[in-house]
Scaffold this motif. Structure first.
Motif, PDB file in Angstrom:
ATOM      1  N   ARG A 246      -6.422   0.092   2.927  1.00 37.43           N
ATOM      2  CA  ARG A 246      -7.087   1.282   3.476  1.00 37.43           C
ATOM      3  C   ARG A 246      -6.165   2.071   4.411  1.00 37.43           C
ATOM      4  NH1 ARG A 246     -12.270   1.593   2.073  1.00 37.43           N
ATOM      5  NH2 ARG A 246     -13.439  -0.318   1.548  1.00 37.43           N
ATOM      6  N   SER A 247      -5.297   1.408   5.127  1.00 43.76           N
ATOM      7  CA  SER A 247      -4.408   2.112   6.056  1.00 43.76           C
ATOM      8  C   SER A 247      -3.201   2.728   5.364  1.00 43.76           C
ATOM      9  CB  SER A 247      -3.926   1.153   7.149  1.00 43.76           C
ATOM     10  OG  SER A 247      -3.109   0.121   6.609  1.00 43.76           O
ATOM     11  N   TYR A 248      -2.910   2.288   4.152  1.00 40.22           N
ATOM     12  CA  TYR A 248      -1.667   2.655   3.480  1.00 40.22           C
ATOM     13  C   TYR A 248      -1.527   4.157   3.218  1.00 40.22           C
ATOM     14  CZ  TYR A 248       2.235   2.197   0.182  1.00 40.22           C
ATOM     15  OH  TYR A 248       3.443   2.317  -0.454  1.00 40.22           O
ATOM     16  N   PRO A 249      -2.520   4.847   2.640  1.00 39.19           N
ATOM     17  CA  PRO A 249      -2.325   6.281   2.348  1.00 39.19           C
ATOM     18  C   PRO A 249      -1.995   7.097   3.593  1.00 39.19           C
ATOM     19  CG  PRO A 249      -4.274   5.448   1.229  1.00 39.19           C
ATOM     20  CD  PRO A 249      -3.836   4.376   2.185  1.00 39.19           C
ATOM     21  N   GLY A 250      -2.672   6.808   4.696  1.00 39.62           N
ATOM     22  CA  GLY A 250      -2.403   7.546   5.921  1.00 39.62           C
ATOM     23  C   GLY A 250      -1.018   7.272   6.469  1.00 39.62           C
ATOM     24  N   LEU A 251      -0.615   6.011   6.451  1.00 38.53           N
ATOM     25  CA  LEU A 251       0.710   5.658   6.950  1.00 38.53           C
ATOM     26  C   LEU A 251       1.808   6.283   6.090  1.00 38.53           C
ATOM     27  CD1 LEU A 251       0.057   1.892   7.766  1.00 38.53           C
ATOM     28  CD2 LEU A 251       0.511   3.700   9.436  1.00 38.53           C
ATOM     29  N   MET A 252       1.578   6.334   4.778  1.00 42.88           N
ATOM     30  CA  MET A 252       2.570   6.882   3.866  1.00 42.88           C
ATOM     31  C   MET A 252       2.573   8.412   3.862  1.00 42.88           C
ATOM     32  SD  MET A 252       4.398   4.571   2.340  1.00 42.88           S
ATOM     33  CE  MET A 252       5.020   5.444   0.907  1.00 42.88           C
ATOM     34  N   GLY A 253       1.463   9.033   4.269  1.00 33.50           N
ATOM     35  CA  GLY A 253       1.386  10.487   4.245  1.00 33.50           C
ATOM     36  C   GLY A 253       1.286  11.057   2.842  1.00 33.50           C
ATOM     37  N   VAL A 254       0.559  10.369   1.953  1.00 33.47           N
ATOM     38  CA  VAL A 254       0.435  10.843   0.575  1.00 33.47           C
ATOM     39  C   VAL A 254      -0.413  12.115   0.543  1.00 33.47           C
ATOM     40  CG1 VAL A 254       0.732   8.556  -0.442  1.00 33.47           C
ATOM     41  CG2 VAL A 254      -1.561   9.341   0.160  1.00 33.47           C
ATOM     42  N   ARG A 255      -0.140  12.965  -0.452  1.00 30.42           N
ATOM     43  CA  ARG A 255      -0.855  14.238  -0.597  1.00 30.42           C
ATOM     44  C   ARG A 255      -1.283  14.390  -2.058  1.00 30.42           C
ATOM     45  NH1 ARG A 255      -0.740  13.570   4.002  1.00 30.42           N
ATOM     46  NH2 ARG A 255      -0.058  14.959   5.688  1.00 30.42           N
ATOM     47  N   PHE A 256      -2.344  13.709  -2.433  1.00 27.53           N
ATOM     48  CA  PHE A 256      -2.878  13.837  -3.788  1.00 27.53           C
ATOM     49  C   PHE A 256      -3.757  15.073  -3.901  1.00 27.53           C
ATOM     50  CE2 PHE A 256      -2.192   9.188  -3.576  1.00 27.53           C
ATOM     51  CZ  PHE A 256      -1.498   8.991  -4.759  1.00 27.53           C
ATOM     52  N   THR A 257      -3.764  15.682  -5.079  1.00 30.52           N
ATOM     53  CA  THR A 257      -4.782  16.681  -5.371  1.00 30.52           C
ATOM     54  C   THR A 257      -6.086  15.939  -5.660  1.00 30.52           C
ATOM     55  OG1 THR A 257      -4.337  16.654  -7.744  1.00 30.52           O
ATOM     56  CG2 THR A 257      -3.035  18.176  -6.391  1.00 30.52           C
ATOM     57  N   PRO A 258      -7.231  16.615  -5.538  1.00 31.84           N
ATOM     58  CA  PRO A 258      -8.495  15.922  -5.825  1.00 31.84           C
ATOM     59  C   PRO A 258      -8.526  15.300  -7.217  1.00 31.84           C
ATOM     60  CG  PRO A 258      -8.924  17.991  -4.704  1.00 31.84           C
ATOM     61  CD  PRO A 258      -7.448  17.977  -4.998  1.00 31.84           C
ATOM     62  N   ALA A 259      -7.927  15.966  -8.200  1.00 31.83           N
ATOM     63  CA  ALA A 259      -7.970  15.451  -9.568  1.00 31.83           C
ATOM     64  C   ALA A 259      -7.079  14.233  -9.755  1.00 31.83           C
ATOM     65  CB  ALA A 259      -7.552  16.544 -10.543  1.00 31.83           C
ATOM     66  N   SER A 260      -6.027  14.102  -8.941  1.00 25.98           N
ATOM     67  CA  SER A 260      -5.080  12.997  -9.111  1.00 25.98           C
ATOM     68  C   SER A 260      -5.280  11.861  -8.117  1.00 25.98           C
ATOM     69  CB  SER A 260      -3.644  13.525  -8.994  1.00 25.98           C
ATOM     70  OG  SER A 260      -3.388  13.999  -7.673  1.00 25.98           O
ATOM     71  N   MET A 261      -6.296  11.965  -7.265  1.00 28.04           N
ATOM     72  CA  MET A 261      -6.529  10.934  -6.252  1.00 28.04           C
ATOM     73  C   MET A 261      -6.881   9.602  -6.902  1.00 28.04           C
ATOM     74  SD  MET A 261      -6.899  10.039  -2.999  1.00 28.04           S
ATOM     75  CE  MET A 261      -7.161  11.558  -2.054  1.00 28.04           C
ATOM     76  N   PRO A 262      -6.107   8.529  -6.681  1.00 24.54           N
ATOM     77  CA  PRO A 262      -6.491   7.217  -7.206  1.00 24.54           C
ATOM     78  C   PRO A 262      -7.822   6.781  -6.593  1.00 24.54           C
ATOM     79  CG  PRO A 262      -4.202   7.214  -6.456  1.00 24.54           C
ATOM     80  CD  PRO A 262      -4.821   8.476  -5.960  1.00 24.54           C
ATOM     81  N   PRO A 263      -8.720   6.216  -7.383  1.00 25.36           N
ATOM     82  CA  PRO A 263     -10.025   5.821  -6.827  1.00 25.36           C
ATOM     83  C   PRO A 263      -9.913   4.918  -5.604  1.00 25.36           C
ATOM     84  CG  PRO A 263     -10.089   5.746  -9.217  1.00 25.36           C
ATOM     85  CD  PRO A 263      -8.668   6.029  -8.847  1.00 25.36           C
ATOM     86  N   MET A 264      -8.922   4.033  -5.570  1.00 25.76           N
ATOM     87  CA  MET A 264      -8.824   3.105  -4.446  1.00 25.76           C
ATOM     88  C   MET A 264      -8.381   3.789  -3.157  1.00 25.76           C
ATOM     89  SD  MET A 264      -5.359   0.944  -5.391  1.00 25.76           S
ATOM     90  CE  MET A 264      -5.878  -0.385  -4.337  1.00 25.76           C
ATOM     91  N   PHE A 265      -7.814   5.000  -3.252  1.00 28.52           N
ATOM     92  CA  PHE A 265      -7.375   5.723  -2.067  1.00 28.52           C
ATOM     93  C   PHE A 265      -8.390   6.769  -1.609  1.00 28.52           C
ATOM     94  CE2 PHE A 265      -2.474   5.154  -2.566  1.00 28.52           C
ATOM     95  CZ  PHE A 265      -2.607   3.846  -2.152  1.00 28.52           C
ATOM     96  N   ALA A 266      -9.486   6.929  -2.331  1.00 27.99           N
ATOM     97  CA  ALA A 266     -10.500   7.885  -1.912  1.00 27.99           C
ATOM     98  C   ALA A 266     -11.049   7.481  -0.544  1.00 27.99           C
ATOM     99  CB  ALA A 266     -11.625   7.941  -2.935  1.00 27.99           C
ATOM    100  N   PRO A 267     -11.315   8.439   0.341  1.00 23.24           N
ATOM    101  CA  PRO A 267     -11.810   8.093   1.678  1.00 23.24           C
ATOM    102  C   PRO A 267     -13.070   7.239   1.657  1.00 23.24           C
ATOM    103  CG  PRO A 267     -11.179  10.399   1.586  1.00 23.24           C
ATOM    104  CD  PRO A 267     -11.120   9.888   0.183  1.00 23.24           C
ATOM    105  N   ASP A 268     -13.908   7.402   0.623  1.00 22.95           N
ATOM    106  CA  ASP A 268     -15.152   6.644   0.546  1.00 22.95           C
ATOM    107  C   ASP A 268     -15.067   5.490  -0.463  1.00 22.95           C
ATOM    108  OD1 ASP A 268     -14.965   8.187  -1.708  1.00 22.95           O
ATOM    109  OD2 ASP A 268     -17.060   8.872  -1.678  1.00 22.95           O
ATOM    110  N   ALA A 269     -13.849   5.068  -0.812  1.00 23.72           N
ATOM    111  CA  ALA A 269     -13.694   3.982  -1.789  1.00 23.72           C
ATOM    112  C   ALA A 269     -14.372   2.719  -1.283  1.00 23.72           C
ATOM    113  CB  ALA A 269     -12.222   3.709  -2.055  1.00 23.72           C
TER     114      ALA A 269
END
Length: 336
Positions: A246-269
């Motif tokens: 859960r902390s990984y996307p924020g630490l990495m600073g990833v910038r997915f578009t809504p269509a390309s967001m991996p389900p496991m990185f969704a804020p409400d996953a």
């Protein structure tokens, strides 16, 4: 060393949560060296730029260190970001690494991931432009490794009667595309390259894309990286593993578009979504995940990306996996 029907690797991202670059580099390299002693078959090193957290910006230096400190484990670029680098320099560096490691290099390549700052500093307008440049750079590198002299008038690169030294020990060096895009799948099929799925890739989508490739190509090289954590206590393993993911996307600073967001990185996953796309739990649960991956993907290499940001905790989890999980998952067949 795992037996001939199994192949497990460690996927290393040089992470610096404590703010000490020297310590982060030292700990990551220690994990890579210990991976060989634990019996892992591969160690892959990620490349990232312009990040305070992911500081693996010099994969050639890191792999050179590992080549000097290991003797058996195969060493992978996971992946070399060709669109951001001079392909002639990459060709020279990887060839040198292959010679120094006595032919242990696996050459994984990628466009650069969801990090717009990397594209901006490379003068790339979009991820699509990065992919096109990556494919042209890869073709040039392979020609430089095999031709007496190379001439090219490409869209991105030009050379006239260019010959490089040294050449790799392996002929050919194994090539992996860290992408499952339609273009990459076609390129891999045409040239016999391996394909690699990232730690956050949705397993159901990967399985659906892989099935027609298996039907067309048969038993070709395929690898999948998965976020991983294992402890003897299942509840603690899940708690610590989920916290790391859960902390990984924020630490990495990833910038997915809504269509390309991996389900496991969704804020409400949900916990269930993350666990379905990872290898997290006690040894019995991790072994069950291995068997499920085999059922869904067929022959493959499994690359474990430690979810724990504490390096000692990550190494303990990797050790427990090899002692108690690898044998329990012994029915796993993997590609070359």
């Amino acid at each position: 060393m795992t037996d001939s029907l199994q192949r497990y690797g460690v996927f290393l991202n040089v992470e610096n949560p404590g703010g000490s670059a020297a310590q982060a580099l030292e700990e990551t390299m220690r994990t890579g060296v210990e991976a060989e002693a634990l019996g892992f078959d591969d160690v892959w090193v990620a490349e990232h730029h312009y990040s305070r957290f992911a500081i693996g910006s010099a994969p050639g230096a890191l792999l050179g260190y590992l080549a000097a400190r290991t003797s058996r484990v195969r060493l992978g670029t996971g992946a070399a970001l060709l669109a951001l680098n001079d392909p002639v320099r990459v060709a020279e560096e990887v060839a040198t690494l292959d010679l120094l490691s006595r032919g242990r290099i696996e050459f994984g390549v990628a466009r650069g991931g969801p990090f717009p700052v990397q594209y901006r500093h490379a003068g790339l307008a979009s991820p699509e432009a990065a992919r096109e440049r990556m494919h042209e750079a890869l073709a040039l590198i392979l020609r430089l490794w095999s031709e007496p002299a190379t001439c090219l008038e490409g869209r991105f690169y030009r050379c006239d009667d260019l010959s490089i030294e040294p050449r790799p020990l392996q002929q050919p060096v194994p090539v992996w595309l860290a992408s499952l895009s339609a273009d990459s799948r076609r390129l891999a099929a045409a040239h016999g390259y391996g394909l690699m799925a990232t730690p956050s890739a949705d397993l159901a989508k990967v399985a659906a894309l892989l099935a027609p490739e298996r039907a067309a190509r048969g038993d070709f090289p395929f690898a999948i990286a998965r976020f991983f954590h294992c402890e003897s206590d299942h509840r603690r393993a899940v708690e610590n593993g989920l916290a790391g993911v859960r902390s990984y996307p924020g630490l990495m600073g990833v910038r997915f578009t809504p269509a390309s967001m991996p389900p496991m990185f969704a804020p409400d996953a949900s916990d269930a979504v993350i666990l379905a796309n990872a290898v997290i739990g006690d040894p019995a649960h991790c072994a069950a995940r291995l068997r499920l991956l085999q059922e869904q993907l067929g022959p493959h290499r499994l690359l474990l990306k430690p979810a724990a940001h504490d390096p000692a905790q990550a190494r303990a989890a990797l050790g427990l996996f090899m002692r108690e999980v690898a044998e329990a998952g012994g029915q796993l067949r993997v590609s070359p």
